[in-house]
Enzyme design. Structure first.
Site, PDB file in Angstrom:
ATOM      1  N   GLU A 184      -1.571   5.885   4.666  1.00  0.00           N
ATOM      2  CA  GLU A 184      -1.287   5.511   3.262  1.00  0.00           C
ATOM      3  C   GLU A 184       0.185   5.658   2.903  1.00  0.00           C
ATOM      4  O   GLU A 184       0.513   6.073   1.794  1.00  0.00           O
ATOM      5  CB  GLU A 184      -2.154   6.352   2.301  1.00  0.00           C
ATOM      6  CG  GLU A 184      -3.629   6.067   2.434  1.00  0.00           C
ATOM      7  CD  GLU A 184      -4.487   6.746   1.367  1.00  0.00           C
ATOM      8  OE1 GLU A 184      -3.995   7.670   0.689  1.00  0.00           O
ATOM      9  OE2 GLU A 184      -5.648   6.332   1.188  1.00  0.00           O
ATOM     10  N   GLU A 253     -11.226   3.312   4.513  1.00  0.00           N
ATOM     11  CA  GLU A 253     -11.773   4.338   3.614  1.00  0.00           C
ATOM     12  C   GLU A 253     -12.509   3.711   2.442  1.00  0.00           C
ATOM     13  O   GLU A 253     -11.891   3.200   1.516  1.00  0.00           O
ATOM     14  CB  GLU A 253     -10.653   5.257   3.067  1.00  0.00           C
ATOM     15  CG  GLU A 253     -10.024   6.137   4.119  1.00  0.00           C
ATOM     16  CD  GLU A 253      -9.077   7.187   3.539  1.00  0.00           C
ATOM     17  OE1 GLU A 253      -9.146   7.466   2.321  1.00  0.00           O
ATOM     18  OE2 GLU A 253      -8.258   7.715   4.313  1.00  0.00           O
TER      19      GLU A 253
END
Ligand SMILES: *[C@@H]1O[C@H](CO)[C@@H](O)[C@H](O)[C@H]1NC(C)=O
Ligand SMILES: *[C@@H]1O[C@H](CO)[C@@H](O)[C@H](O)[C@H]1NC(C)=O
Ligand SMILES: *[C@@H]1O[C@H](CO)[C@@H](O)[C@H](O)[C@H]1NC(C)=O
Ligand SMILES: *[C@@H]1O[C@H](CO)[C@@H](O)[C@H](O)[C@H]1NC(C)=O
Ligand SMILES: *[C@@H]1O[C@H](CO)[C@@H](O)[C@H](O)[C@H]1NC(C)=O
Ligand SMILES: *[C@@H]1O[C@H](CO)[C@@H](O)[C@H](O)[C@H]1NC(C)=O
Ligand SMILES: *[C@@H]1O[C@H](CO)[C@@H](O)[C@H](O)[C@H]1NC(C)=O
Length: 851
Positions: A184, A253
């Site tokens: 991320e 995710e």
């Protein structure tokens, strides 16, 4: 391989067999549609299970429960600070036995996604990066910084070499089909200026240079280079488009719930919405989907991120913290996975056609070479619809997807939950004294007590006329740092003659503090979980003459993400006393004496502390701050998972046999958060949409894995900071006591196990939907609490009759279910009244007790 079999087989054949079993290297590549294994496109349904968030004894069961739930892949991060606790010394034992974990996945016949990072965020202490790295001179994390890159590459290489040595990459015959570098970073790139782009490029090239023979991903990284797949993390990823038409659409995710904080409520994500998001993803061309988390587990010890991430990392995941499948989520998603897998061939081998079915409704059809599958979706967040398609009419609940693996029959709708549900209880059991602990009176639990001296104990570490940063000083070796000084109070102060008491005012950068004056606790202060800095103010008792002011500053999980997160400070910045004659007295510049940690920590109290001056008693002190309690106990009876009930304690840490149960803190969830009575599954989910538990402890029970118990003589150690009643501490056993099923007439009634395309319509004679009930293994349905065919209302644990009810419901269910481990009840005309409340869709709701 069974031992009895292997004895019968000649050694040469055995060697050949094991070579075939372990060395069939797979060629993992990809195209725009999916990963390709040995030339075959495949769908991947992956389940995140973080190995250090459970214990090795739980791993095979967790992996198996994921497999039974329809996953074919397990995903985990790699936790650098667990594996390299001090620079250059590595740890791969116990909960950190990564190789063992990957081999368990392999033995289960599943694939593995290894997200090496090594920055992982993950609500894990310091985002997984070791704290020592922050103190390697010149280091800045996650940017084009030489020391950081040097240590990051060294660790990634270490892990890759370990996996290669054990032949765990698919290219070597192992289960690992995909690996991740960084995590991320896209969110943070803008804050790292000129260092960002070169770092991304460096990380990508460094990963590729590892030659692992399987693809690499970078999640939330829109500028990932051509040779690395950028992937999506979110509650919904159906609209995600990778940054190149050559890359498949991967969802690393999908958050099926959310994490908790001390002081926060219980977030819930409804099963209907999780299933909707997954079905939409596959409908829109996705091919790798991972639940983050599928089993969230526990932040044992001080591994929680923060500040204020709870010890429980349950995440409302399909497998609960304790390792039990969570109903109905686990069951509903299992049926979803089966339904999607029925579509695998057509999905992966044809291009979709999208057609509108009216406002906010659409169908995607994948139709070629004899197989046709369709996904009918309503993204209307209010009204149910009836849509027409292919001369058929389909009922589509609001915010739902119907899956038609033959372009005709609905086998699954994301909003129609036919999976059983359950009520899970924590059944308390008093601590059982271990026979070996005392032969005087085996019934009374004997405690050993050690009370800390508040303030400076032993020799000071240093003193200064100013405040130091808490984390810079402890380097996170402990949560505790004492700041002590003294003040002189003139004997003619008014408050000494009955005037109003002076106040202590403390400003802190975080995370909490306990203030002592002359060794008496005056009060505690904390940040509220959303913002770290906080102010503490409380009346204090001062006497004439010299007064000792001792402030115990606390960390509660250190920062785990965000730009430059490793620099986020903690500790005192200003201390004043208000209400003296001279006005506000700023004592920040006084001579402050520092002491790192607590005496009990230094003496090894967590492990039982042989050099601690324990005092024995059967009546341990209550409501006493800074007290260590030790008791020798037997394991709770039977074999259910165990939680330590800390509702009667204040705040602190607990251990069993030296194993770190973690931070306990039954802090109440604030009433300022938006709690709901009922959760609406329709419409876009966000973490604060369905919160419950306002005014209740954020975390009451603390998981103690069964494998940490010995048959007797278990050392339970509790460090209490504020004050509590240890005699009320219990182990509680997690039991599924009640099972329920609720199913309506219009639910899909196809048996997914035996479903085949073009199955003759009459071959499945009985088209009525069925309610399923199942008790935990080795228990039976002992009573039917509730059964109603008609329009019952409520949910598992709180059903009640509606105005339409077939009075024979209960006897029908009892006949089918009593004294059985599992049962099914068809919504047939034989079982229930045919003409009951005509014109409405009737349903059956059942609640039964397992014993
Ligand atoms: C792996 O598969 C790709 C395409 O599917 C092919 O181009 C390549 O030659 C294969 N490699 C090996 C080592 O078989
Ligand atoms: C699928 O393709 C077949 C053969 O081309 C065609 O007959 C059928 O109508 C198609 N079905 C759908 C739902 O588009
Ligand atoms: C739908 O019904 C119409 C009229 O009955 C018919 O002409 C058409 O072929 C049918 N279409 C399909 C896909 O069955
Ligand atoms: C936390 O404290 C801050 C600052 O005092 C305040 O703005 C915020 O609303 C508080 N949040 C909660 C959840 O109490
Ligand atoms: C704490 O008090 C100081 C001084 O009154 C004030 O400037 C600061 O904003 C306060 N901080 C918080 C977190 O309330
Ligand atoms: C912590 O120590 C580092 C290195 O000595 C220093 O650069 C940093 O400013 C300190 N942080 C705080 C909050 O004092
Ligand atoms: C500060 O206090 C400590 C501990 O009492 C003492 O050893 C030290 O000399 C004092 N320093 C100053 C500058 O007064």
């Amino acid at each position: 391989m069974k031992l009895s079999l292997s004895r019968a087989i000649p050694i040469a054949a055995l060697v050949l067999f094991s070579l075939l079993a372990s060395c069939s290297a797979a060629n993992v590549t990809y195209d725009h549609r999916s990963l390709i294994i040995d030339g075959q496109r495949k769908l991947f349904i992956s389940a995140s299970i973080h190995y250090p968030r459970s214990v090795p004894g739980m791993w095979p069961g967790l992996v198996q429960t994921a497999k039974e739930g329809g996953a074919n892949t397990i995903e985990s991060y790699v936790f650098w600070n667990g594996h390299e606790p001090s620079q250059g010394s590595y740890y791969f034992e116990d909960r950190y036995d990564l190789v063992k974990f990957v081999k368990i996945v392999q033995n289960a016949g599943m694939y593995m996604i290894l997200r090496i990072g090594p920055f992982v965020a993950a609500e894990w202490s310091y985002g997984g990066v070791p704290v020592w790295l922050h103190y390697v001179p010149g280091t800045v994390f996650r940017t084009n910084n030489e020391p950081f890159k040097y240590h990051m590459k060294k660790f990634v290489t270490f892990i890759v070499n370990l996996m290669k040595k054990e032949k765990l990459f698919a290219s070597q015959g192992g289960p690992i089909i995909l690996s991740q570098v960084e995590n991320e970073y896209g969110y943070n790139e803008q804050y790292y200026g000129d260092g960002a782009k070169p770092y991304v490029k460096w990380a990508a090239e460094m990963a590729i240079s590892q030659n692992i023979g399987v693809p690499w991903v970078m999640c939330q990284q829109p500028d990932a280079p051509e040779y690395i797949i950028d992937t999506c993390n979110s509650f919904y990823c159906d609209q995600f488009v990778p940054n190149s038409p050559k890359k498949p659409k991967i969802w690393t995710e999908n958050w099926p719930g959310w994490f908790k904080t001390f002081g926060g409520g219980d977030p819930h994500r409804p099963s209907e919405d999780v299933a909707f998001s997954v079905a939409r993803f596959f409908q829109k061309g996705g091919s790798v989907h991972n639940y983050y988390m599928y089993h969230g587990g526990t932040n044992f010890g001080r591994t929680n991120g923060g500040p204020f991430i709870t010890t429980s990392y349950d995440y409302e995941a399909p497998i609960d913290e304790y390792g039990l499948p969570r109903f109905p989520k686990w069951g509903h998603l299992k049926e979803l996975h089966k339904s999607i897998m029925l579509c695998e061939h057509a999905l992966l081998n044809s291009e979709p056609t999208t057609l509108s079915l009216g406002p906010k409704a659409e169908v995607d059809v994948y139709n070629s070479s004899g197989s046709c599958v369709a996904f009918l979706a309503s993204i209307d967040d209010k009204e149910d619809k009836t849509v027409q398609w292919q001369n058929m009419s389909y009922h589509l609940p609001a915010w739902s997807v119907s899956i038609l693996p033959d372009c005709k029959n609905v086998v699954f709708n994301t909003a129609k939950v036919s999976s059983p549900s359950s009520v899970v209880d924590m059944v308390p059991e008093s601590l059982i004294p271990s026979a070996s602990s005392s032969d005087k009176d085996p019934k009374a639990l004997e405690w050993e007590i050690f009370t800390e001296k508040p303030g400076l104990w032993g020799k000071e570490d240093f003193s200064l006329n100013s405040f130091v940063d808490h984390i810079n000083t402890t380097k996170y070796t402990t949560d505790y740092l004492w700041y002590t000084t003294s003040i002189n109070v003139n004997e003619n102060e008014d408050f000494l003659k009955g005037g109003s008491q002076p106040f202590l005012l403390v400003e802190s950068k975080g995370h909490g503090l306990h203030a002592f004056v002359n060794q008496e606790l005056q009060g505690s202060g904390y940040g509220n979980g959303t913002t770290v800095p906080f102010n503490f103010s409380a009346p204090i008792s001062l006497k004439a003459g010299k007064n000792e002011i001792a402030i115990l500053s606390l960390t509660v999980g250190i920062q785990n993400a965000g730009p430059y997160y490793e620099w986020v400070p903690a500790g005192l910045t200003n201390v004043k006393i208000k209400g003296l004659k001279e006005g506000i007295l700023d004592i920040s510049g006084y001579n402050w004496t520092y002491k790192i940690g607590l005496e009990g920590e230094q003496l090894g109290a967590p492990d039982g502390g042989k050099s601690v001056n324990w005092v024995s008693t059967t009546e341990p002190p209550k409501n006493q701050p800074l007290t260590w309690y030790k008791a020798i106990v037997d394991p709770p009876t039977c074999d259910e998972p165990v939680g330590l009930d800390m509702i009667h304690m204040g705040k602190g840490l607990a251990w069993l046999n030296g194993q770190p149960i973690g931070i306990y803190w039954p802090r109440l969830a604030s009433f300022d958060i938006p709690c709901v009575k009922e959760c609406e599954y329709r419409g876009t989910f966000k973490p604060d949409k369905c919160i419950t538990g306002c005014g209740e402890p954020s975390q009451r029970w603390y998981h103690v894995p069964r494998s940490w118990f010995k048959p007797s003589g278990n050392v339970l150690v509790i460090l209490e900071e504020i004050g509590g009643d240890p005699t009320k501490v219990t182990f509680s056993k997690r039991k599924m006591s009640t099972v329920c099923s609720s199913i309506a007439e219009d639910y899909p009634s196809i048996d997914l196990e035996s479903w085949k395309p073009d199955m003759d319509d009459d071959s499945s004679q009985d088209k009525a939907p069925r309610a399923h009930l199942k008790c935990p293994d080795s228990t039976q349905i002992s009573a039917v609490n509730f059964a109603s065919f008609g329009n019952p209302v409520g949910s598992c644990g709180s059903y009640s009759l509606g105005d339409c009810h077939d009075p024979s419901s209960k006897s029908v269910v009892e006949k089918a279910c009593l004294n059985k481990n599992k049962c099914t009840i068809g919504l047939t005309e034989e079982n229930f009244r045919k003409n009951l409340c005509p014109g409405s869709t009737r349903k059956l709701a059942v609640e039964a007790v397992c014993r």
